[in-house]
Scaffold this motif. Structure first.
Motif, PDB file in Angstrom:
ATOM      1  N   GLY A  18      15.701 -46.746  20.200  1.00 35.28           N
ATOM      2  CA  GLY A  18      16.939 -46.316  20.833  1.00 35.28           C
ATOM      3  C   GLY A  18      18.232 -46.799  20.221  1.00 35.28           C
ATOM      4  N   LEU A  19      18.171 -47.681  19.225  1.00 36.82           N
ATOM      5  CA  LEU A  19      19.391 -48.137  18.566  1.00 36.82           C
ATOM      6  C   LEU A  19      19.867 -47.092  17.554  1.00 36.82           C
ATOM      7  N   THR A  20      21.150 -47.121  17.225  1.00 36.22           N
ATOM      8  CA  THR A  20      21.623 -46.281  16.129  1.00 36.22           C
ATOM      9  C   THR A  20      21.151 -46.899  14.818  1.00 36.22           C
ATOM     10  N   ARG A  21      21.223 -46.115  13.723  1.00 37.82           N
ATOM     11  CA  ARG A  21      20.797 -46.638  12.431  1.00 37.82           C
ATOM     12  C   ARG A  21      21.630 -47.857  12.037  1.00 37.82           C
ATOM     13  N   ASP A  22      22.957 -47.759  12.203  1.00 42.89           N
ATOM     14  CA  ASP A  22      23.824 -48.881  11.829  1.00 42.89           C
ATOM     15  C   ASP A  22      23.515 -50.121  12.659  1.00 42.89           C
ATOM     16  N   GLU A  23      23.307 -49.921  13.957  1.00 48.79           N
ATOM     17  CA  GLU A  23      22.991 -51.056  14.826  1.00 48.79           C
ATOM     18  C   GLU A  23      21.675 -51.709  14.414  1.00 48.79           C
ATOM     19  N   ALA A  24      20.665 -50.884  14.167  1.00 43.42           N
ATOM     20  CA  ALA A  24      19.338 -51.404  13.831  1.00 43.42           C
ATOM     21  C   ALA A  24      19.349 -52.132  12.488  1.00 43.42           C
ATOM     22  N   GLU A  25      20.040 -51.560  11.496  1.00 40.86           N
ATOM     23  CA  GLU A  25      20.089 -52.191  10.179  1.00 40.86           C
ATOM     24  C   GLU A  25      20.855 -53.510  10.228  1.00 40.86           C
ATOM     25  N   PHE A  26      21.956 -53.527  10.989  1.00 36.15           N
ATOM     26  CA  PHE A  26      22.733 -54.763  11.136  1.00 36.15           C
ATOM     27  C   PHE A  26      21.891 -55.852  11.788  1.00 36.15           C
ATOM     28  N   LEU A  27      21.235 -55.522  12.884  1.00 44.87           N
ATOM     29  CA  LEU A  27      20.462 -56.515  13.621  1.00 44.87           C
ATOM     30  C   LEU A  27      19.274 -57.026  12.807  1.00 44.87           C
ATOM     31  N   ALA A  28      18.567 -56.126  12.122  1.00 43.31           N
ATOM     32  CA  ALA A  28      17.407 -56.537  11.330  1.00 43.31           C
ATOM     33  C   ALA A  28      17.829 -57.446  10.181  1.00 43.31           C
ATOM     34  N   ALA A  29      18.880 -57.041   9.461  1.00 41.54           N
ATOM     35  CA  ALA A  29      19.313 -57.821   8.303  1.00 41.54           C
ATOM     36  C   ALA A  29      19.827 -59.190   8.706  1.00 41.54           C
ATOM     37  N   GLU A  30      20.675 -59.238   9.718  1.00 42.17           N
ATOM     38  CA  GLU A  30      21.253 -60.522  10.125  1.00 42.17           C
ATOM     39  C   GLU A  30      20.212 -61.446  10.749  1.00 42.17           C
ATOM     40  N   THR A  31      19.209 -60.860  11.399  1.00 42.20           N
ATOM     41  CA  THR A  31      18.111 -61.665  11.926  1.00 42.20           C
ATOM     42  C   THR A  31      17.352 -62.340  10.793  1.00 42.20           C
TER      43      THR A  31
END
Length: 266
Positions: free
Chosen positions: A189-202
């Motif tokens: 349910g996340l947007t692509r930008d949201e998901a990529e930001f969260l995965a990378a920063e995690t």
């Protein structure tokens, strides 16, 4: 001031040159590539000297071989025509053992290295294998180069394929897992930008914790895994899917391919 001459300016060599050029070191850098425009672009970008093959070999104290494995036999034939006495050869060519270099260039100091592309951000981990003719001073020179780029570990040449499977190819595994986490986040349910930001920063934060906390990966994993909680559910799914076996099989394939390459190009 010692001069490092790069033969080949592909991704790995470029990351090493970038890392070295960002630091105040006592090394002068020269670069040669069969595609002259690549070496010239690198020279313009990082302020190093673009030179001919002969100029690079003759003018360097350290000759850094960063070519494709298929090109190594021809390159060694060329190098044998030069006086290499007193020079140190550092090779980052995958799948080519020290014995190949020492047979082609008897009496010449050779160090085999497997760094990774994190050299570009000074966070590489490099495995170094010392040839029979390397002096203590030359070993210290190699350490000075790779300490600038991150951390290093001296190992035997026989372990280099295993190291390649862990750290040489390791960044690609890391990026792939980050990519998969982002894709899963989108499906949830996340947007692509949201998901990529969260995965990378995690991943960045977890890596920093692992590097700086003084704890093992096991200890850190257990610290964030509550019994029967959300993280536990995810990890149980990984276990049931056989992730441990999948990871081992992938890394075994990497090491096996490196071993196969040792016999393909020489």
């Amino acid at each position: 001031m010692q001069t490092i001459g790069f033969i080949g300016t592909g991704n790995l060599a470029s990351s090493v040159i970038k890392g070295l050029s960002q630091q105040d070191t006592d090394f002068r850098i020269m670069a040669y590539d069969v595609f002259q425009e690549k070496a010239e672009l690198l020279a313009q970008t990082y302020g190093v000297a673009s030179a001919s093959f002969a100029e690079t070999i003759q003018g360097s104290d350290v000759i850094f071989l960063a070519v494709k494995p298929k090109d190594i036999k021809g390159l060694l034939d060329q190098l044998a025509q030069f006086n290499l006495t007193g020079k140190l050869i550092i090779t980052v060519v995958a799948g080519i053992g020290l014995s190949v270099y020492e047979q082609a260039l008897p009496g010449i100091a050779v160090i085999r290295v497997m760094p990774n592309t994190s050299s570009a951000v000074l966070q590489a981990v490099s495995g170094l294998a010392r040839g029979r003719c390397v002096t203590d001073g030359q070993a210290k020179t190699a350490e000075a180069i790779f300490a600038v780029l991150g951390k290093f570990l001296w190992i035997s040449d026989s372990k280099m394929n295993a190291l390649t499977a862990v750290s040489g190819s390791g960044p690609a595994y890391f990026y792939f897992l980050t990519e998969l986490m982002a894709l899963a986040g989108e499906k949830l349910g996340l947007t692509r930008d949201e998901a990529e930001f969260l995965a990378a920063e995690t991943m960045v934060g977890a890596g920093k914790m692992l590097a700086e906390s003084g704890k093992t990966s096991l200890e850190l994993r257990e610290a964030v895994t509550s019994p029967n909680g959300t993280t536990y559910a995810a990890l149980e799914s990984f276990r049931q899917a056989g992730l441990a076996d999948i990871v081992y099989q992938a890394m075994e394939a990497c090491a096996k391919r490196a071993e196969e390459m040792e016999g393909e190009y020489v």
